[in-house]
Scaffold this motif. Structure first.
Motif, PDB file in Angstrom:
ATOM      1  N   PRO A 191      59.770 -32.694  19.034  1.00 24.09           N
ATOM      2  CA  PRO A 191      60.696 -32.437  17.935  1.00 24.09           C
ATOM      3  C   PRO A 191      60.384 -33.351  16.759  1.00 24.09           C
ATOM      4  N   ASP A 192      60.800 -32.913  15.559  1.00 23.94           N
ATOM      5  CA  ASP A 192      60.499 -33.686  14.361  1.00 23.94           C
ATOM      6  C   ASP A 192      61.027 -35.105  14.439  1.00 23.94           C
ATOM      7  N   GLY A 193      62.195 -35.279  15.031  1.00 22.97           N
ATOM      8  CA  GLY A 193      62.790 -36.608  15.106  1.00 22.97           C
ATOM      9  C   GLY A 193      62.076 -37.535  16.057  1.00 22.97           C
ATOM     10  N   ALA A 194      61.198 -37.002  16.927  1.00 22.09           N
ATOM     11  CA  ALA A 194      60.522 -37.827  17.918  1.00 22.09           C
ATOM     12  C   ALA A 194      59.107 -38.185  17.520  1.00 22.09           C
ATOM     13  N   LYS A 195      58.667 -37.747  16.352  1.00 22.75           N
ATOM     14  CA  LYS A 195      57.308 -38.017  15.936  1.00 22.75           C
ATOM     15  C   LYS A 195      57.178 -39.302  15.141  1.00 22.75           C
ATOM     16  N   GLY A 196      58.299 -39.992  14.899  1.00 22.93           N
ATOM     17  CA  GLY A 196      58.231 -41.270  14.214  1.00 22.93           C
ATOM     18  C   GLY A 196      58.180 -41.157  12.709  1.00 22.93           C
ATOM     19  N   ASP A 197      58.462 -39.966  12.140  1.00 26.03           N
ATOM     20  CA  ASP A 197      58.417 -39.808  10.706  1.00 26.03           C
ATOM     21  C   ASP A 197      59.753 -40.194  10.098  1.00 26.03           C
ATOM     22  N   ALA A 198      59.732 -40.978   9.056  1.00 28.55           N
ATOM     23  CA  ALA A 198      60.958 -41.376   8.379  1.00 28.55           C
ATOM     24  C   ALA A 198      61.448 -40.231   7.511  1.00 28.55           C
ATOM     25  N   GLY A 279      55.287 -42.950  21.332  1.00 26.69           N
ATOM     26  CA  GLY A 279      54.074 -42.724  22.096  1.00 26.69           C
ATOM     27  C   GLY A 279      53.159 -43.928  22.092  1.00 26.69           C
ATOM     28  N   LEU A 280      52.176 -43.889  22.985  1.00 24.16           N
ATOM     29  CA  LEU A 280      51.203 -44.970  23.110  1.00 24.16           C
ATOM     30  C   LEU A 280      49.805 -44.399  22.921  1.00 24.16           C
ATOM     31  N   VAL A 281      48.971 -45.177  22.256  1.00 24.23           N
ATOM     32  CA  VAL A 281      47.598 -44.746  21.992  1.00 24.23           C
ATOM     33  C   VAL A 281      46.661 -45.920  22.245  1.00 24.23           C
ATOM     34  N   LEU A 282      45.565 -45.646  22.927  1.00 18.49           N
ATOM     35  CA  LEU A 282      44.506 -46.640  23.097  1.00 18.49           C
ATOM     36  C   LEU A 282      43.393 -46.293  22.121  1.00 18.49           C
ATOM     37  N   PRO A 283      43.181 -47.105  21.083  1.00 19.91           N
ATOM     38  CA  PRO A 283      42.134 -46.784  20.106  1.00 19.91           C
ATOM     39  C   PRO A 283      40.771 -46.617  20.773  1.00 19.91           C
ATOM     40  N   GLY A 284      40.137 -45.505  20.470  1.00 25.40           N
ATOM     41  CA  GLY A 284      38.820 -45.226  21.030  1.00 25.40           C
ATOM     42  C   GLY A 284      38.830 -44.792  22.477  1.00 25.40           C
ATOM     43  N   THR A 320      55.824 -44.608  27.997  1.00 21.71           N
ATOM     44  CA  THR A 320      56.643 -44.895  26.825  1.00 21.71           C
ATOM     45  C   THR A 320      56.468 -46.347  26.400  1.00 21.71           C
ATOM     46  N   PRO A 321      56.872 -46.690  25.172  1.00 23.70           N
ATOM     47  CA  PRO A 321      56.817 -48.095  24.757  1.00 23.70           C
ATOM     48  C   PRO A 321      57.615 -49.018  25.671  1.00 23.70           C
ATOM     49  N   GLU A 322      58.709 -48.534  26.230  1.00 21.56           N
ATOM     50  CA  GLU A 322      59.485 -49.358  27.152  1.00 21.56           C
ATOM     51  C   GLU A 322      58.686 -49.670  28.415  1.00 21.56           C
ATOM     52  N   HIS A 370      42.219 -53.890  27.907  1.00 22.56           N
ATOM     53  CA  HIS A 370      42.531 -52.627  27.226  1.00 22.56           C
ATOM     54  C   HIS A 370      44.039 -52.440  27.060  1.00 22.56           C
ATOM     55  N   VAL A 371      44.829 -52.936  27.995  1.00 23.97           N
ATOM     56  CA  VAL A 371      46.286 -52.881  27.814  1.00 23.97           C
ATOM     57  C   VAL A 371      46.684 -53.656  26.560  1.00 23.97           C
ATOM     58  N   GLY A 372      46.000 -54.782  26.298  1.00 22.31           N
ATOM     59  CA  GLY A 372      46.301 -55.543  25.098  1.00 22.31           C
ATOM     60  C   GLY A 372      45.940 -54.840  23.812  1.00 22.31           C
ATOM     61  N   ARG A 373      45.129 -53.773  23.887  1.00 22.91           N
ATOM     62  CA  ARG A 373      44.720 -53.029  22.701  1.00 22.91           C
ATOM     63  C   ARG A 373      45.597 -51.800  22.443  1.00 22.91           C
ATOM     64  N   ILE A 374      46.542 -51.528  23.328  1.00 19.81           N
ATOM     65  CA  ILE A 374      47.371 -50.319  23.168  1.00 19.81           C
ATOM     66  C   ILE A 374      48.205 -50.446  21.900  1.00 19.81           C
ATOM     67  N   ARG A 375      48.280 -49.362  21.169  1.00 22.18           N
ATOM     68  CA  ARG A 375      49.057 -49.297  19.924  1.00 22.18           C
ATOM     69  C   ARG A 375      50.210 -48.321  20.092  1.00 22.18           C
ATOM     70  N   MET A 376      51.369 -48.698  19.588  1.00 23.03           N
ATOM     71  CA  MET A 376      52.542 -47.816  19.635  1.00 23.03           C
ATOM     72  C   MET A 376      52.613 -46.971  18.374  1.00 23.03           C
ATOM     73  N   GLU A 377      52.987 -45.725  18.542  1.00 24.48           N
ATOM     74  CA  GLU A 377      53.112 -44.810  17.402  1.00 24.48           C
ATOM     75  C   GLU A 377      54.459 -44.112  17.431  1.00 24.48           C
TER      76      GLU A 377
END
Length: 377
Positions: A191-198, A279-284, A320-322, A370-377
Motif C-alpha cells: 500500500p502507498d502508506g507502507a512504501k515510506g513516501d512522505a 523494508g530491509l535491503v542489503l546493498p549489492g 522487518t526493521p524490528e 553483511h548484517v552491518g551493511r543492511i539498510r532500512m527503507e
C-alpha cells in the motif's frame, strides 16, 4: 503379489532445496508451500517413472510441537490419502533428532520385507548411503528424487549417495515453481502508506535556495521557537515577497513552524514520523547470484562470503526493521535457524570438500559483516 513404488521424503532436504531455488537460501520460513499439490506431483512423477502404483508416501520431518508432536500443518499433511507422518523431534538448539535414523530403518526393514519394488528417495544426506545399500541387497530399486538448482544440477546431494543409488531423477522445475513461493511481498503490492513516501502536503515549498541538511540543523540549534499565534494573538512573520491573494480563495493560515529547516523546504518532523522504514535491503545483495565452487580449489574465501551475503539478502526480503534490531542486539549469537541455514548452504555448495571449524567461524564473521551493511527503507 502386486508390485508397488514408494516415496520417502526427507522434508528438511526438500524444503531447504526448494527454498534455495526460490529465494536463494535454505531458510524454510522464507517460503510458503502448497503441500497437497507438491505431494501429488511427486507421486505422479514417481508412478510415471516406475510404471507402478503408489503404495505410500513416508513424510519424514521433526515434530514442530514439544515432544515431537505434529503441529496443525503437519496433522493436515498426515490426513492426506496414502501419506504417513514419520516424525522426529527438535532439540533445544533447533536441530532435528531421530529423522535420519527413521529413514534409514524404514529403508532397511521395508527392503528386507520387499514392501515395495521401487523406492524414490527425496534426500541428499550421505548418512543414508548404507541404508540404501541394505535395501538394494534385498532386491529393491532405490532411485534418488532430487531438487535441482537454477542451473539444472541436483542440489545438495552427497557424491557417495549419488554413486550408490540405482538412478537419479530431478523433481520437475514446474513442480517447485507452482507449489513453493517466497513470502516476500512484491513492491507493487505494498500500500502507498507502507512504501515510506512522505505525503506531499507535509513538505513546505522552498522560500529561498535550498541549504544543506547539516547547515539547517546547525541553525536550528540556536534559534528560539516562534511565538504561538493562537495563544498570543501575534501573527507569524510573513514571507518577504507576499503573494497576491485571489478574490475566490481565502488566504491560508500562517504556519507556526518558522524554523530554518522548514524554510529551506525540508520535511517537517511530522513527515519524518510518517516516513517509517518498512523494508530491509542489503546493498549489492542478489540472492539468485550463482556461487560456483572450483573442484580443484574447494571452498575459498569468495565462496564463504558469497554464501553469507546470499543468506543475508534472502533474510532481508522477509524481515522487518524490528527484527533487524533484535538480530543486532543478540550479536554475536546467531539465531539457530539462521546459523543452521548458513551451514546447510555452505555444505550444499562445498559438496564433498571438507569444511573445518575455521571456515565455519569465518562464515559467521562474514554474516555479521553483511548484517552491518543492511539498510532500512
Amino acid at each position: 503379489m502386486r508390485s508397488y513404488c514408494a516415496v520417502h521424503v526427507d522434508v528438511g532436504y526438500l524444503l531447504a532445496s526448494a527454498a534455495t531455488y526460490v529465494t536463494g537460501s535454505s531458510l524454510r520460513r522464507g517460503v510458503v508451500v502448497d503441500y497437497p499439490t507438491l505431494i501429488a506431483r511427486l507421486v505422479e512423477q514417481a508412478e510415471t517413472d516406475s510404471g507402478l502404483p503408489l503404495l505410500r508416501v513416508n513424510w519424514y520431518d521433526s515434530g514442530a510441537r514439544p515432544g515431537g508432536m505434529p503441529d496443525y500443518q503437519q496433522e493436515e499433511i498426515g490426513l492426506l490419502p496414502r501419506v504417513k507422518l514419520r516424525l522426529g523431534r527438535l532439540s533445544y538448539s533447533g536441530d532435528q533428532k531421530g529423522v535420519d535414523i527413521r529413514i534409514g530403518l524404514d529403508l532397511a526393514i521395508q527392503g528386507r520385507n520387499r514392501v515395495a519394488d521401487a523406492v524414490y528417495l527425496v534426500s541428499g544426506d550421505d548418512d543414508l548411503t548404507e541404508a540404501v545399500e541394505e535395501a538394494q541387497s534385498h532386491g529393491v530399486q532405490v532411485v534418488l528424487l532430487a531438487v535441482a538448482d537454477r542451473a539444472g544440477r541436483p542440489h545438495g546431494v552427497s557424491k557417495h549417495l549419488r554413486r550408490e543409488v540405482d538412478g537419479l531423477l530431478l523433481v520437475d522445475a514446474e513442480t517447485i515453481e507452482a507449489t513453493v513461493r517466497s513470502v516476500a511481498i512484491p513492491e507493487g503490492l505494498l500500500p502507498d502508506g507502507a512504501k515510506g513516501d512522505a505525503p506531499a502536503a507535509e513538505v513546505a515549498p522552498a522560500q529561498e535556495p535550498p541549504v544543506a541538511i547539516e547547515e539547517a540543523t546547525a541553525q536550528c540549534e540556536g534559534v528560539e521557537p516562534a511565538a504561538d499565534p493562537v495563544e498570543t494573538g501575534t501573527p507569524a512573520p510573513m514571507a518577504e515577497a507576499p503573494l497576491t491573494p485571489s478574490a475566490d480563495v481565502p488566504p491560508a493560515a500562517p504556519s507556526a513552524d518558522t524554523s530554518p529547516a522548514r524554510a529551506a523546504g525540508l520535511p517537517s518532523p511530522a513527515a519524518f514520523a510518517r516516513r517509517r522504514a518498512t523494508g530491509l535491503v542489503l546493498p549489492g545483495g542478489d540472492p539468485h547470484v550463482e556461487i560456483a565452487v572450483d573442484p580443484e580449489t574447494g571452498v575459498t574465501e569468495e565462496v564463504v562470503d558469497g554464501v553469507a551475503k546470499r543468506l543475508v539478502a534472502s533474510w532481508c526480503a522477509t524481515s522487518t526493521p524490528e527484527q533487524l534490531a533484535g538480530l543486532r542486539e543478540a550479536a554475536p549469537t546467531i539465531p539457530a535457524e539462521l546459523d543452521r541455514a548458513l551451514l546447510v548452504d555452505l555444505a550444499s555448495r562445498a559438496q564433498d570438500h571438507h569444511v573445518g571449524d575455521d571456515v565455519r567461524q569465518h562464515l559467521r564473521d562474514r554474516f555479521w559483516a553483511h548484517v552491518g551493511r543492511i539498510r532500512m527503507e
